[in-house]
Design a protein around this motif. Structure first.
Motif, PDB file in Angstrom:
ATOM      1  N   LYS A  47      25.874  50.755  51.165  1.00 17.83           N
ATOM      2  CA  LYS A  47      26.143  49.841  50.050  1.00 17.83           C
ATOM      3  C   LYS A  47      27.606  49.974  49.629  1.00 17.83           C
ATOM      4  CE  LYS A  47      24.419  51.002  45.978  1.00 17.83           C
ATOM      5  NZ  LYS A  47      23.328  51.251  45.031  1.00 17.83           N
ATOM      6  N   ILE A  48      28.297  48.847  49.535  1.00 18.18           N
ATOM      7  CA  ILE A  48      29.679  48.822  49.034  1.00 18.18           C
ATOM      8  C   ILE A  48      29.608  48.226  47.629  1.00 18.18           C
ATOM      9  CG2 ILE A  48      31.995  47.868  49.382  1.00 18.18           C
ATOM     10  CD1 ILE A  48      31.183  49.789  51.624  1.00 18.18           C
ATOM     11  N   SER A  49      30.034  49.010  46.628  1.00 16.50           N
ATOM     12  CA  SER A  49      29.860  48.535  45.252  1.00 16.50           C
ATOM     13  C   SER A  49      31.020  48.982  44.371  1.00 16.50           C
ATOM     14  CB  SER A  49      28.538  49.071  44.690  1.00 16.50           C
ATOM     15  OG  SER A  49      28.563  50.479  44.662  1.00 16.50           O
ATOM     16  N   LEU A  60      29.142  44.576  46.392  1.00 23.18           N
ATOM     17  CA  LEU A  60      30.009  43.631  47.102  1.00 23.18           C
ATOM     18  C   LEU A  60      29.445  43.291  48.476  1.00 23.18           C
ATOM     19  CD1 LEU A  60      33.523  45.188  46.353  1.00 23.18           C
ATOM     20  CD2 LEU A  60      32.300  43.407  45.089  1.00 23.18           C
ATOM     21  N   ASN A  61      28.790  44.279  49.081  1.00 27.90           N
ATOM     22  CA  ASN A  61      28.305  44.030  50.435  1.00 27.90           C
ATOM     23  C   ASN A  61      27.315  45.123  50.837  1.00 27.90           C
ATOM     24  OD1 ASN A  61      28.150  42.662  52.828  1.00 27.90           O
ATOM     25  ND2 ASN A  61      30.210  43.179  53.530  1.00 27.90           N
ATOM     26  N   LEU A  62      26.465  44.796  51.816  1.00 26.01           N
ATOM     27  CA  LEU A  62      25.620  45.802  52.455  1.00 26.01           C
ATOM     28  C   LEU A  62      26.032  45.834  53.918  1.00 26.01           C
ATOM     29  CD1 LEU A  62      22.157  44.892  50.869  1.00 26.01           C
ATOM     30  CD2 LEU A  62      23.601  46.855  50.307  1.00 26.01           C
ATOM     31  N   PHE A  69      33.210  49.992  58.015  1.00 27.60           N
ATOM     32  CA  PHE A  69      33.704  49.937  56.635  1.00 27.60           C
ATOM     33  C   PHE A  69      34.741  51.042  56.451  1.00 27.60           C
ATOM     34  CE2 PHE A  69      31.504  53.579  54.700  1.00 27.60           C
ATOM     35  CZ  PHE A  69      30.508  53.825  55.638  1.00 27.60           C
ATOM     36  N   GLY A  70      35.509  50.915  55.360  1.00 23.02           N
ATOM     37  CA  GLY A  70      36.537  51.921  55.080  1.00 23.02           C
ATOM     38  C   GLY A  70      37.843  51.652  55.806  1.00 23.02           C
ATOM     39  N   GLU A  71      37.961  50.438  56.397  1.00 26.34           N
ATOM     40  CA  GLU A  71      39.170  50.133  57.178  1.00 26.34           C
ATOM     41  C   GLU A  71      40.358  49.826  56.267  1.00 26.34           C
ATOM     42  OE1 GLU A  71      36.640  48.066  56.798  1.00 26.34           O
ATOM     43  OE2 GLU A  71      37.722  46.484  55.738  1.00 26.34           O
ATOM     44  N   MET A  72      40.093  49.335  55.040  1.00 26.72           N
ATOM     45  CA  MET A  72      41.212  48.868  54.210  1.00 26.72           C
ATOM     46  C   MET A  72      42.141  50.008  53.829  1.00 26.72           C
ATOM     47  SD  MET A  72      39.146  45.956  52.032  1.00 26.72           S
ATOM     48  CE  MET A  72      40.213  46.008  50.638  1.00 26.72           C
ATOM     49  N   ALA A  73      41.591  51.061  53.232  1.00 26.70           N
ATOM     50  CA  ALA A  73      42.437  52.185  52.806  1.00 26.70           C
ATOM     51  C   ALA A  73      43.025  52.927  54.010  1.00 26.70           C
ATOM     52  CB  ALA A  73      41.628  53.135  51.920  1.00 26.70           C
ATOM     53  N   VAL A  74      42.278  52.923  55.121  1.00 26.18           N
ATOM     54  CA  VAL A  74      42.804  53.585  56.330  1.00 26.18           C
ATOM     55  C   VAL A  74      44.044  52.831  56.833  1.00 26.18           C
ATOM     56  CG1 VAL A  74      42.278  53.883  58.793  1.00 26.18           C
ATOM     57  CG2 VAL A  74      40.732  54.795  57.074  1.00 26.18           C
ATOM     58  N   SER A  79      44.345  53.714  48.043  1.00 24.84           N
ATOM     59  CA  SER A  79      43.054  54.376  47.800  1.00 24.84           C
ATOM     60  C   SER A  79      41.891  53.417  48.089  1.00 24.84           C
ATOM     61  CB  SER A  79      43.010  54.879  46.362  1.00 24.84           C
ATOM     62  OG  SER A  79      43.219  53.794  45.497  1.00 24.84           O
ATOM     63  N   ARG A  80      40.668  53.949  48.087  1.00 28.46           N
ATOM     64  CA  ARG A  80      39.466  53.165  48.381  1.00 28.46           C
ATOM     65  C   ARG A  80      39.296  52.043  47.361  1.00 28.46           C
ATOM     66  NH1 ARG A  80      38.371  54.192  53.566  1.00 28.46           N
ATOM     67  NH2 ARG A  80      37.887  56.365  53.950  1.00 28.46           N
ATOM     68  N   SER A  81      38.966  50.847  47.861  1.00 29.95           N
ATOM     69  CA  SER A  81      38.825  49.698  46.964  1.00 29.95           C
ATOM     70  C   SER A  81      37.441  49.643  46.321  1.00 29.95           C
ATOM     71  CB  SER A  81      39.074  48.409  47.754  1.00 29.95           C
ATOM     72  OG  SER A  81      38.144  48.318  48.818  1.00 29.95           O
ATOM     73  N   ALA A  82      36.481  50.442  46.798  1.00 29.04           N
ATOM     74  CA  ALA A  82      35.106  50.375  46.280  1.00 29.04           C
ATOM     75  C   ALA A  82      34.386  51.676  46.633  1.00 29.04           C
ATOM     76  CB  ALA A  82      34.385  49.181  46.907  1.00 29.04           C
ATOM     77  N   GLY A 124      34.923  36.278  52.874  1.00 35.06           N
ATOM     78  CA  GLY A 124      33.695  36.663  52.170  1.00 35.06           C
ATOM     79  C   GLY A 124      33.937  36.726  50.670  1.00 35.06           C
ATOM     80  N   THR A 125      35.074  37.300  50.294  1.00 36.26           N
ATOM     81  CA  THR A 125      35.386  37.433  48.870  1.00 36.26           C
ATOM     82  C   THR A 125      35.611  36.055  48.241  1.00 36.26           C
ATOM     83  OG1 THR A 125      36.358  39.563  49.350  1.00 36.26           O
ATOM     84  CG2 THR A 125      36.942  38.596  47.244  1.00 36.26           C
ATOM     85  N   SER A 126      36.285  35.150  48.984  1.00 35.40           N
ATOM     86  CA  SER A 126      36.506  33.792  48.451  1.00 35.40           C
ATOM     87  C   SER A 126      35.171  33.078  48.277  1.00 35.40           C
ATOM     88  CB  SER A 126      37.365  32.955  49.409  1.00 35.40           C
ATOM     89  OG  SER A 126      38.540  33.624  49.696  1.00 35.40           O
TER      90      SER A 126
END
Ligand code: CMP
Length: 246
Positions: A47-49, A60-62, A69-74, A79-82, A124-126
């Motif tokens: 769960k991403i929340s 935000l997503n399952l 997942f976790g690609e953004m901060a990497v 830092s982690r967005s969620a 997805g966010t849009s």
């Protein structure tokens, strides 16, 4: 994501990936933690929340098997967005950022795949923002169920969506009671089947029609932007006339 890699590169990546078992409810990371690893789900759901200071949660997503997942901060070093939490017992692969960054730099095809993944996140966010602004509550519920079902293709009817009504309420921004009322109305029409801890969509086209009608009705009501962007207003706006009983 990794299927176009040359066998040698894939072997190298497999050497970096550490398989890890997680119990349901385990925290993988929290928002604002440093982004030191990339994750891939083998089995189970993550769960991403995000949560507000007063303790409310928004899912935000399952993330299911085969997804990352976790690609953004990497990738951006921020830092982690969620938050990421095991939503069931999970098996995941963990790749250290120090291994992953030099690897992705040496693999332009893989770098392009990550750009595609980030584009998908923005889309997805849009779509999520558009749903909140343009659709009424039942329409949002219908399109969320369809989106979750879409991920389970090609055989959605045999693949129940493992999700509780509380979790749906945190994805859609409706109270659990409203979710329950709407789902029971759809179950009576055999559009969905409610099971313990899961939901099966039985009639996609009926929900699709409902989602589209919800958007049209909401647009016709010409809500001012100030109202549309008011978080309190989207949390629990009364549904359009007799909607839950349709
Ligand atoms: P990261 O910021 O490292 O940690 C949280 C992760 O959740 C993020 O990377 C993405 O993998 C994922 N994530 C964040 N926001 C969304 C979103 N809106 N939709 C889907 N996944 C997201």
């Amino acid at each position: 994501m990794f299927r176009d890699l040359e066998p040698e590169a894939l072997d190298q990546l497999c050497r970096y990936a550490k398989p890890t078992l997680l119990k349901r409810g385990a925290t993988i990371f929290a928002q604002d933690d440093p982004g030191d690893s990339l994750y891939a789900v083998i089995s189970g759901t993550v769960k991403i929340s995000v949560s507000s200071p007063d303790g409310r949660n928004a899912i935000l997503n399952l993330i299911g098997p085969g997804e990352l997942f976790g690609e953004m901060a990497v990738l951006d070093g921020q830092s982690r967005s969620a938050d990421a939490t095991a939503n069931a017992n999970c098996e995941i692969l963990v790749i250290d950022r120090r291994d992953f960054l030099p690897f992705v730099r040496s693999q332009p095809t893989l770098a392009m795949k990550f750009i595609e993944l980030l584009c998908a996140r923005v889309r997805g966010t849009s779509e999520q923002a558009a749903r909140i602004i343009l659709q009424d509550l039942p329409g949002r519920l219908a399109s969320t169920l369809l989106r979750l079902t879409e991920k389970r293709k090609p055989d959605p009817e045999s693949r129940p969506i493992a999700i509780t009504q509380q979790e749906i309420s945190e994805m859609v921004g409706m109270t659990r009671e409203s979710i329950n009322k709407q789902l029971r109305a759809w179950a009576a029409r055999r559009w969905v089947r409610l099971e313990h801890g899961s939901i099966v969509v039985l009639n996609e086209s009926a929900l699709q029609e409902f989602a589209e009608a919800g958007a049209r009705e909401r647009q016709l009501r010409h809500l001012p932007l100030t109202v549309l962007f008011d978080v309190g207003a989207y949390k629990e706006r009364p549904p359009a006339s007799a909607r839950p009983d349709r």
